[in-house]
Design an enzyme around this catalytic site. Structure first.
Site, PDB file in Angstrom:
ATOM      1  N   PRO A  27       0.860  -1.196   0.000  1.00 15.62           N
ATOM      2  CA  PRO A  27       0.000   0.000   0.000  1.00 15.62           C
ATOM      3  C   PRO A  27       0.888   1.235   0.000  1.00 15.62           C
ATOM      4  CG  PRO A  27       0.071  -0.967   2.196  1.00 15.62           C
ATOM      5  CD  PRO A  27       0.821  -1.902   1.294  1.00 15.62           C
ATOM      6  N   MET A  28       0.688   2.126  -0.985  1.00 19.73           N
ATOM      7  CA  MET A  28       1.557   3.291  -1.110  1.00 19.73           C
ATOM      8  C   MET A  28       0.731   4.546  -1.330  1.00 19.73           C
ATOM      9  SD  MET A  28       4.661   1.780  -3.472  1.00 19.73           S
ATOM     10  CE  MET A  28       3.581   0.838  -4.565  1.00 19.73           C
ATOM     11  N   CYS A 110       1.584   3.132   9.808  1.00 21.40           N
ATOM     12  CA  CYS A 110       1.868   4.440   9.217  1.00 21.40           C
ATOM     13  C   CYS A 110       2.497   5.361  10.254  1.00 21.40           C
ATOM     14  CB  CYS A 110       0.588   5.063   8.674  1.00 21.40           C
ATOM     15  SG  CYS A 110       0.846   6.710   7.961  1.00 21.40           S
ATOM     16  N   ASN A 209       8.224  -6.881   4.888  1.00 22.15           N
ATOM     17  CA  ASN A 209       8.288  -5.634   4.125  1.00 22.15           C
ATOM     18  C   ASN A 209       9.497  -4.822   4.572  1.00 22.15           C
ATOM     19  OD1 ASN A 209       6.415  -2.548   4.243  1.00 22.15           O
ATOM     20  ND2 ASN A 209       7.545  -3.368   2.517  1.00 22.15           N
ATOM     21  N   GLY A 210      10.188  -4.241   3.568  1.00 21.44           N
ATOM     22  CA  GLY A 210      11.283  -3.335   3.875  1.00 21.44           C
ATOM     23  C   GLY A 210      12.608  -3.747   3.268  1.00 21.44           C
TER      24      GLY A 210
END
Length: 404
Positions: A27-28, A110, A209-210
């Protein structure tokens, strides 16, 4: 009610069972919109996320629903990510969207200041019991195969993070997404050992993620952590073909992006007119497409393709016509019409939410206030894109501030 019945019945968990590695588009903010999801699907992306959407706005504003989420027959499997801190918002939004997607994800990662101020995103990690309540209620009210997942960041104490993950598993979430940086760590190395500890402590699928910029990186991270999937943000912006194994954006990918964007602006009527007399261009005020979306993605894709001088010239362009002219002159490419069978699949769905807000109304406390939807702030260029214009070089990790 019009529904994507042929695709929304996909069980996301089946993908984890069938694939050695599930490849996920993150999600961006601003960027994981419909056109881009359609693009990465062509290049071996297994699961796609929408940008984070505010659940309260989605629940009580038809304008928010139309602006924040669009889909078509090719957009599957897709997960809608919501930011919420009340059950009526999260469950209500999930129920509204459920006919048109394959699952929902609760954003608990977030790090943006505005999200923290509203006690959303990573601020939710301070109230794990609230997270458990939201996902438990959602899981109880929307049956499988609809998936319910959570995206988190690491806490400074990894044992606390592991305990949250264990409790989420007990809430029967479908899978877990973990950005392997802390809530205060926007850049730098990810904590692979923390990911491995989480995977060793939980049985549900884990998406890491990352820090991934290539398909090779994906497999390396999986080998180290044992994770079931890899979620990529920055890397897939720069190279939408990343999951297919290429090192940079291919010419075919650029052509696909032109085609997807061009065809997305057409109605059935205008498509028939184009078939009869093709213009093969995009007007300056097209339907269903912003210049920001069209141009920004090309800026990211061409980062490693264009020489510095041409790159900075291209990044500063301001109109559809100037972008299309540059692409045609430099690459010899122009937008092309899809064949009728393909075009029908790309047409945005008319989503009918009639009578689906009863879940929101049923769960909403009488004293809860509703905020007027005034749109998001994502029409601005954003810190990451702006750096492309103002400086010669830009560290890709800057975008983590915006995507969590």
């Amino acid at each position: 009610m019009a529904m994507k019945t042929s695709v929304t019945n996909i069980n996301v968990l089946d993908i984890f069972q069938d694939k050695q590695l599930v490849k996920v588009c993150a999600p961006m903010v601003r960027y994981s919109k419909l056109q881009f999801r359609n693009l990465v699907k062509r290049y071996d992306c297994d699961l796609m996320f929408t940008p984070m959407i505010l659940a309260d706005s989605f629940c009580h504003s038809e304008k928010a629903r139309q602006n924040e989420f669009t889909t078509n027959a090719l957009d599957s499997p897709v997960i809608i990510q919501f930011a919420a801190n009340t059950a009526h918002d999260f469950v209500g939004a999930a129920y509204l969207a459920s006919p048109y997607c394959n699952g929902v994800d609760l954003n608990c990662g977030c790090p943006q200041s505005w999200a923290k101020e509203q006690e959303l995103g990573c601020a939710m990690l301070k109230k794990p019991e609230l997270i458990y309540d939201l996902v438990r209620q959602c899981r109880n009210r929307i049956p499988a195969p609809f998936s319910v997942s959570v995206k988190i960041r690491l806490l400074s104490d990894i044992t606390e993070t592991v305990e949250i993950c264990r409790q989420l598993e007990k809430c029967h979430i479908s899978f877990l997404n973990v950005h392997a940086r802390t809530t205060n760590q926007l850049t730098g190395q990810i904590d692979k050992s923390g990911l491995k500890l989480i995977k060793d402590s939980c049985k549900i699928p884990l998406v890491a993620n990352g820090g991934v910029t290539s398909l090779e990186n994906c497999f390396e991270l999986q080998d180290y952590t044992g994770c079931d999937g890899i979620m990529v943000a920055n890397g897939i912006l720069s190279n939408p073909t990343l999951f297919s194994g290429t090192c940079y954006t291919t010419k075919n990918c650029i052509q696909d992006w032109l085609n997807i964007c061009y065809n997305s602006t057409l109605t059935m009527q205008s498509y028939q007119e184009e078939l009869a007399k093709p213009k093969l261009t995009i007007s300056e005020k097209p339907n269903n497409l912003t210049f920001q979306c069209f141009h920004h993605h090309l800026v990211f894709m061409l980062e490693k393709v264009l020489p510095k001088r041409q790159r900075h010239f291209f990044n500063s362009l301001k109109t559809f016509s100037s972008v299309l002219q540059f692409i045609e002159e430099y690459f010899g490419l122009k937008p092309m019409l899809f064949e009728p069978e393909m075009f029908v699949k790309t047409v945005s769905q008319n989503m009918d939410y009639t009578d689906r807000d009863f879940m929101y109304k049923e769960l909403k406390p009488t004293e809860a206030e509703e905020q007027e939807y005034i749109g998001n702030s994502y029409n601005s260029d954003g810190q990451y894109f702006s750096s492309k214009i103002s400086s010669e070089d830009c560290d890709l990790t800057e975008i983590f501030l915006e995507n969590g």
